[in-house]
Scaffold this active site. Sequence first.
Site, mmCIF file in Angstrom:
data_model
loop_
_atom_site.group_PDB
_atom_site.id
_atom_site.type_symbol
_atom_site.label_atom_id
_atom_site.label_comp_id
_atom_site.label_asym_id
_atom_site.label_seq_id
_atom_site.Cartn_x
_atom_site.Cartn_y
_atom_site.Cartn_z
ATOM 1 C CD GLU A 149 -5.167 -1.999 2.289
ATOM 2 O OE1 GLU A 149 -5.612 -1.515 1.228
ATOM 3 O OE2 GLU A 149 -4.454 -1.354 3.086
ATOM 4 C CE LYS A 194 -15.499 13.985 12.571
ATOM 5 N NZ LYS A 194 -14.506 13.212 13.264
ATOM 6 C CB THR A 253 -0.884 0.045 1.253
ATOM 7 O OG1 THR A 253 -0.021 0.121 2.385
ATOM 8 C CG2 THR A 253 -1.745 -1.183 1.375
ATOM 9 C CD1 TRP A 305 -18.991 14.809 10.785
ATOM 10 C CD2 TRP A 305 -18.678 12.888 9.680
ATOM 11 N NE1 TRP A 305 -18.517 13.883 11.679
ATOM 12 C CE2 TRP A 305 -18.320 12.701 11.033
ATOM 13 C CE3 TRP A 305 -18.566 11.820 8.799
ATOM 14 C CZ2 TRP A 305 -17.858 11.487 11.521
ATOM 15 C CZ3 TRP A 305 -18.106 10.612 9.281
ATOM 16 C CH2 TRP A 305 -17.743 10.447 10.627
#
Length: 542
Positions: A331, A439, A186, A444
Amino acid sequence: MLGLMQDQPLLISSLIEFAERHHGDAEIVSRRVEGDIHRYTWADVAKRSRQVANALGASNLLFSDRVATLAWNGYRHLELYFGVSGSGHVLHTINPRLHPDQIAWIATHAEDQVLCFDLTFLPLVQAIHARSPSIKQYVALCDADRLPADSGIPNLVAYESWIGGQPTTYEWPKFDENSASSMCYTSGTTGNPKAALYSHRSTILHAYAAALPDVMCLSARDCVLPVVPMFHVNAWGIPYSAALTGCKLVFPGPAMDGKSIYELMESEKVSYAAGVPTVWQMLLGHMKPDNLRFSTLKRTVIGGSACPPAMINAFREDYGVEVLHAWGMTEMSPLGTLCTLKNKHLAMSPEEQMKIRMKQGRAIFGVDFKITGDNGEPLPWDGKTPGDLLVKGPWVVREYFKGEGGDPLINGWFPTGDVASIDADGYVQITDRSKDVIKSGGEWISSIDIENIAVAHPAVAMAACIGMRHPKWDERPIVAVVKKPGAEVTREELLKFYEGKTAKWQVPDDVVFVDAIPLGATGKMLKTRLREMLKDYSLPSA
Ligand code: AMP
């Protein structure tokens, strides 16, 4: 009572055996590093991947030993995909866009034994070989007469010499389908990179699923151009699904600019393509000024980062090409969702359909989803409530290579690090990476939504939204914008452009024009670096 069906391990070698027997004459076309076009068939891939297997045997490699690649999308890379994994070794694709220090670290961590590389990456290999003690053999993916003299790289051989003398016959070994087949590190934004270690079983199941009509919808009638690189997450599994379906493959090599991709699509009659939004932006940018058209392209998968609705629209309405918005990650091998409509959506208006198409899509059989709140409680699938997205399935990681980073799972679920809402029909909408979410006053704001609006403006080439500290609201969004060459737009015009397109309190507080937005090795925006670039910035409203 057990079933009475034959017990055959799911192995990658069976894909190439199938492609050779049933689609042996289907073409594989590659633009080479040298610039010319190379053309051969699945039968040739099969024959030469057996030579790769024999070459590895002659190098005394052991079962599961790692063979690394630093290579573009091309026919020799494809041969390694099947030759390395099929013979029981592990194909370790390395992203050449990583820093040389990271590449040396990764090669050593993976204990790579052999490194096969395109000549483009000769300077990179020269920079890392002294720091990569596990590598015993270097293979330049070229003809013998192109092998550089005095490269300083020990045990360097040309690929064509390496496999050239090897027999074209080879009995693919049978072994446990759970054996490792390939690996990919990754990008590792925090700490050292971690590797997903795929198995033969996970790869074959993923290849089956990817080919389904509601997923990539690949068939023997397609001519597929994967611009998405084979050096990152196996080009979204396309090489495997291509062998499974017997489609024609077209590889762009290093030439990923709009002009080269367009010419290849037209000359090879490409019907299907896959890539990240930035590549398609370059392609559309090349086509627009001369009003160029696609004569054969029908569908394109776009993922890796959020595909702006403006791009989905441009492909559909201006060029008649269907966009399949996809989401996944290293993943997850990588596919998690693909966006296609359901039967009940067909009667909807184009505007209503568009609201669905811009989402990342719905689950592929084999991947389970849930979204959770701050305390791990499951959140409703109402298409509104955002939460942490967790997944599980047979092609999702259980743990990283060498146990790096400890146990990543939460009660058997893999936390993706993405924030998403899921609607009642199961369509997932990614709103952010959890570390990028803004935020503001306890609510959000999705940075992806804010970016999508900005890039819908005709003067905007790219946009990145980040949160800035605010004394009253905690954080407020600002948007960093790269203008299209020659285009003009002011801060005020752009802020006005948000009116009516999002709630007032979500409109960014400011627009900052930048020359470029920093991108990581997989083409994603590096918001950490953008924040560093803007460290002296202060909000007008603060
Ligand atoms: P990688 O492991 O490098 O393939 O990156 C995976 C990450 O890319 C995901 O966790 C998402 O944050 C992001 N990503 C991939 N596809 C999309 C998409 N269609 N929309 C938004 N983010 C995406």
